[in-house]
Scaffold this motif. Structure first.
Motif, mmCIF file in Angstrom:
data_model
loop_
_atom_site.group_PDB
_atom_site.id
_atom_site.type_symbol
_atom_site.label_atom_id
_atom_site.label_comp_id
_atom_site.label_asym_id
_atom_site.label_seq_id
_atom_site.Cartn_x
_atom_site.Cartn_y
_atom_site.Cartn_z
ATOM 1 N N ASP A 209 0.834 -1.213 0.000
ATOM 2 C CA ASP A 209 0.000 0.000 0.000
ATOM 3 C C ASP A 209 0.863 1.255 0.000
ATOM 4 N N GLU A 210 1.955 1.217 0.765
ATOM 5 C CA GLU A 210 2.849 2.373 0.827
ATOM 6 C C GLU A 210 3.486 2.649 -0.537
ATOM 7 N N GLU A 212 2.369 1.620 -3.461
ATOM 8 C CA GLU A 212 1.314 1.976 -4.410
ATOM 9 C C GLU A 212 0.925 3.438 -4.274
ATOM 10 N N THR A 213 0.855 3.924 -3.041
ATOM 11 C CA THR A 213 0.512 5.329 -2.817
ATOM 12 C C THR A 213 1.561 6.253 -3.419
ATOM 13 N N GLU A 214 2.828 5.892 -3.259
ATOM 14 C CA GLU A 214 3.892 6.727 -3.801
ATOM 15 C C GLU A 214 3.895 6.731 -5.324
ATOM 16 N N SER A 217 0.678 8.774 -6.597
ATOM 17 C CA SER A 217 0.496 10.126 -6.081
ATOM 18 C C SER A 217 1.556 11.025 -6.689
#
Length: 372
Positions: A209-210, A212-214, A217
């Motif tokens: 998740d970390e 994927e967010t980076e 975003s």
């Protein structure tokens, strides 16, 4: 069935606790008080540990079992071939299984011999870290080999994690379960290992998740380049290691839950279905992790390609703008006697103004089309 009803609560009292917060579960060395590979050796009769006053050797434990009944549970940590040879002869273990148990690095499996079952589990430990990097290790693997007989249970553990001491203590607190014999211990270990998979899968999900967010975003400096591909690739490798531990174990758990075996108590066999169901869920998660990381990696590479294309467009645009004054200066740098507006008073400002106007027109056009 009442004695089995609380089986799940006994063997996994805190199975859903995140590994990020778990402490004291994994020991990294052999017991300092143990002079050999034997970590613990005990005899259980009617579900209770037989107290002998002094530590038992495997041979002494087996003599007690043959004389008074019950079963013995022997735990070993990374035994050498010489250390394991005597135990193998005493319990009549198959040479092929003994070789696998000593050498380790085996694929999870279930093998049936005449008087015993040989089961290989891969244990997974999540390595906590402040931030995922291209060199971060996310999971660490170990192995637990189990020999299940009619009146004995032998565990051979490899790796610096995956201690079974806590599990042994919890089982000893419920004599009704241990009274079911070695098959109850086998189920408890299988359930313990699979619960570890579930906790690790939850922790790995946080890392994915970390990342994927980076990736999806905007960059911290407004750049759409995403995150480092090396971090994604490293996480993908760790997920592959996780997958190698989970996927091969599904078939053995299905066999233990579906096929009648004389060494497995029928009441205990029903609970292997629960283990197989949880393992199947973890397998689906791990496969999903692998596919998701493939998509994230492709998206990251696509973002890097788009960023490079944007850079090239900007460079090309500025080159086109600079080409106009370069051309004018190049023309007027020639030594011709008759040049347009060469001797006119306003010739220089006129040419300079026309050059600036053309450059501004090109800049406006390129910016309107998204090149600048």
């Amino acid at each position: 069935m009442s004695m089995i009803r609380d089986l799940r609560a006994v063997v996994r009292p805190s199975s859903r606790v995140s590994l990020r917060k778990e402490t004291g579960t994994y020991d990294t060395t052999r017991d300092p008080a143990t002079a050999s590979a034997v970590v613990d050796c005990a005899v259980y009769r009617e579900g209770r540990r037989v107290e002998t006053g002094t530590p038992l050797t495997p041979q002494e434990a087996m003599r007690l079992v043959r004389r008074d009944g019950g079963f013995t549970w022997i735990g070993l940590h990374e035994p050498t071939e010489a250390e394991f040879a005597g135990i193998a002869r005493e319990f009549g273990l198959h040479p092929l299984a003994v070789e696998d148990a000593v050498q380790a690095h085996q694929r999870p499996k279930l093998e049936r011999y005449d008087d015993s079952l040989f089961t290989v589990f891969k244990t997974i430990h999540y390595l906590d870290h402040d931030r995922l990097t291209a060199n971060s290790e996310v999971v660490e693997t170990g192995e637990v080999m189990c020999f299940t007989g009619r009146d004995f249970f032998i565990t051979v553990r490899h790796g610096g994690q995956g201690s079974l001491r806590g599990l042994r203590r919890r089982l000893q607190e419920d004599p009704e379960l241990l009274a079911k014999g070695p098959s109850a211990v086998l189920h408890a270990i299988a359930d313990h290992v699979v619960d570890g998979y579930i906790a690790v899968a939850d922790a790995v999900q946080d890392d994915i998740d970390e990342v994927e967010t980076e990736v999806f975003s905007p960059g911290r400096k407004g750049s759409p380049r995403g995150t480092d591909a090396g971090r994604i690739y490293q996480l993908k490798r760790e997920v592959l290691e996780f997958k190698r531990a989970v996927s091969p174990l599904l078939r053995p758990m299905q066999l233990l839950s579906e096929r009648p075996m004389r060494l497995i108590d029928p009441d205990i066999q029903k609970y292997f279905r629960d283990v197989a169901d949880h393992l199947a869920r973890v397998q689906e998660q791990v496969i999903g992790f692998d596919e998701l990381l493939n998509s994230i990696l492709q998206a990251n590479l696509a973002q890097a390609s788009v960023a490079q294309n944007e850079d090239m467009r900007k460079i090309t645009s500025w080159a086109a703008i600079i080409a106009v004054p370069t051309m004018v200066c190049g023309v007027y740098g020639m030594n011709f006697e008759h040049m347009p507006e060469l001797h006119w008073r306003y010739g220089y400002p006129l040419v300079l103004g026309v050059t600036v106007a053309i450059c501004l027109g090109i800049h406006r056009t390129l910016k309107r089309n998204g090149w600048l």
